[in-house]
Scaffold this active site. Sequence first.
Site, mmCIF file in Angstrom:
data_model
loop_
_atom_site.group_PDB
_atom_site.id
_atom_site.type_symbol
_atom_site.label_atom_id
_atom_site.label_comp_id
_atom_site.label_asym_id
_atom_site.label_seq_id
_atom_site.Cartn_x
_atom_site.Cartn_y
_atom_site.Cartn_z
ATOM 1 N N ASP A 1 0.659 -1.177 -0.043
ATOM 2 C CA ASP A 1 -0.234 0.035 0.038
ATOM 3 C C ASP A 1 0.742 1.286 0.009
ATOM 4 O OD1 ASP A 1 -2.419 1.423 0.125
ATOM 5 O OD2 ASP A 1 -2.421 1.387 2.141
ATOM 6 N N ASN B 1 -10.801 -2.573 -5.317
ATOM 7 C CA ASN B 1 -10.052 -1.703 -6.002
ATOM 8 C C ASN B 1 -10.813 -1.237 -7.491
ATOM 9 O OD1 ASN B 1 -7.150 -3.093 -4.721
ATOM 10 N ND2 ASN B 1 -7.898 -0.924 -4.181
HETATM 11 C C1 IPE Z 1 -5.612 -2.569 0.101
HETATM 12 O O1 IPE Z 1 -5.322 -1.472 -0.159
HETATM 13 C C2 IPE Z 1 -5.496 -3.579 -1.285
HETATM 14 C C3 IPE Z 1 -4.234 -3.804 -1.867
HETATM 15 C C4 IPE Z 1 -3.151 -3.087 -1.337
HETATM 16 C C5 IPE Z 1 -4.284 -4.194 -3.137
HETATM 17 P P1 IPE Z 1 -6.296 -0.232 -0.304
HETATM 18 O O2 IPE Z 1 -5.366 1.080 -0.509
HETATM 19 O O3 IPE Z 1 -7.300 -0.536 -1.531
HETATM 20 O O4 IPE Z 1 -7.045 -0.157 1.034
HETATM 21 P P2 IPE Z 1 -7.918 0.936 1.881
HETATM 22 O O5 IPE Z 1 -8.843 1.578 0.624
HETATM 23 O O6 IPE Z 1 -6.831 1.932 2.237
HETATM 24 O O7 IPE Z 1 -8.486 0.217 2.980
HETATM 25 C C1 IPE Z 2 -1.762 0.097 -3.207
HETATM 26 O O1 IPE Z 2 -1.347 1.169 -3.327
HETATM 27 C C2 IPE Z 2 -1.886 -0.462 -4.578
HETATM 28 C C3 IPE Z 2 -3.401 -0.914 -4.953
HETATM 29 C C4 IPE Z 2 -4.062 -0.970 -4.136
HETATM 30 C C5 IPE Z 2 -3.840 -1.579 -6.211
HETATM 31 P P1 IPE Z 2 -2.714 2.612 -3.380
HETATM 32 O O2 IPE Z 2 -2.925 2.777 -4.714
HETATM 33 O O3 IPE Z 2 -3.723 2.112 -2.608
HETATM 34 O O4 IPE Z 2 -1.793 3.724 -2.615
HETATM 35 P P2 IPE Z 2 -2.567 4.812 -1.827
HETATM 36 O O5 IPE Z 2 -3.088 4.222 -0.700
HETATM 37 O O6 IPE Z 2 -3.445 5.559 -2.412
HETATM 38 O O7 IPE Z 2 -1.214 5.796 -1.392
HETATM 39 MG MG MG Z 3 -4.064 2.381 -0.351
#
Ligand code: IPE
Ligand code: IPE
Ligand code: MG
Length: 235
Positions: free
Chosen positions: A16, A64
């Site tokens: 993340d 996602n």
């Molecule tokens: C969790 O991260 C999913 C992945 C890392 C693939 P998200 O960024 O989607 O989760 P939330 O929205 O912060 O809970």
């Molecule tokens: C995790 O990084 C990757 C996926 C969930 C695909 P994020 O895209 O959630 O990154 P932040 O949380 O917005 O910084």
């Molecule tokens: Mg995220």
Amino acid sequence: MENNITIPKHIGIIMDGNGRWAKKRFLPRNMGHKKGAEVFQDITRYCNELGLEAVTFYAFSTENWKRPQEEVEGIMKLFKEYLIKAFDYEKENNKIVFLGDKSAFSGELLDLMLEIEEKTADRTGMILNIALNYGSRNEIINACKEISQLVKEGKMSIDDINEESFSNHLYTKNQPDPDFILRPSGEKRLSNFLLWQSAYAEFVYMDVLWPDFTRKNLDEAILEFNKRNRRFGGV
Ligand code: IPE
Ligand code: IPE
Ligand code: MG
């Protein structure tokens, strides 16, 4: 790593912080995903060197898909690129398993996923799980449906439903439960990741964004894991 350190058997990593990493640099979010994919490769290699039995990377959740179409398309393109060239599945001894509902994928990406799983199925090295279109609730419901079908067809009795047989209908069947869940980026939540499997896992949250995550950060996390006193309900 020092000698007297216990290496977890199975680490789950919630990758993340890609978006925030890009935003800080005034770059499009997909640049963060690109850098994150490079880090994924390096940390996979390091997990091999450390001798883990299994590692699970959360790459894309069932939630996602809510993201802007451009971002989702960019992520899918990256998966494809990484599966085709950068990820050298021919040379390494990892057994690669995609956790998640594959029915959302089609065409070249699905073919690649199936080909990689098939080609690596008999490998004896580390299990490398990549959670794609993964959600724990979806996984648990899917297991309930499979079991109900077996009961309906008379192939399983209700008394045969137990923790072990239930686990065998999850995407992680025949794998050790994660003993350790790691989430970089500063968020302290599971976001629908391995809810059943992490019943007794240790959780470590770190303030580093995934694209900045290094082997040294993983060492630090494993040291923190070693400080925990795991009791499993005992004394
Ligand atoms: C969790 O991260 C999913 C992945 C890392 C693939 P998200 O960024 O989607 O989760 P939330 O929205 O912060 O809970
Ligand atoms: C995790 O990084 C990757 C996926 C969930 C695909 P994020 O895209 O959630 O990154 P932040 O949380 O917005 O910084
Ligand atoms: Mg995220």
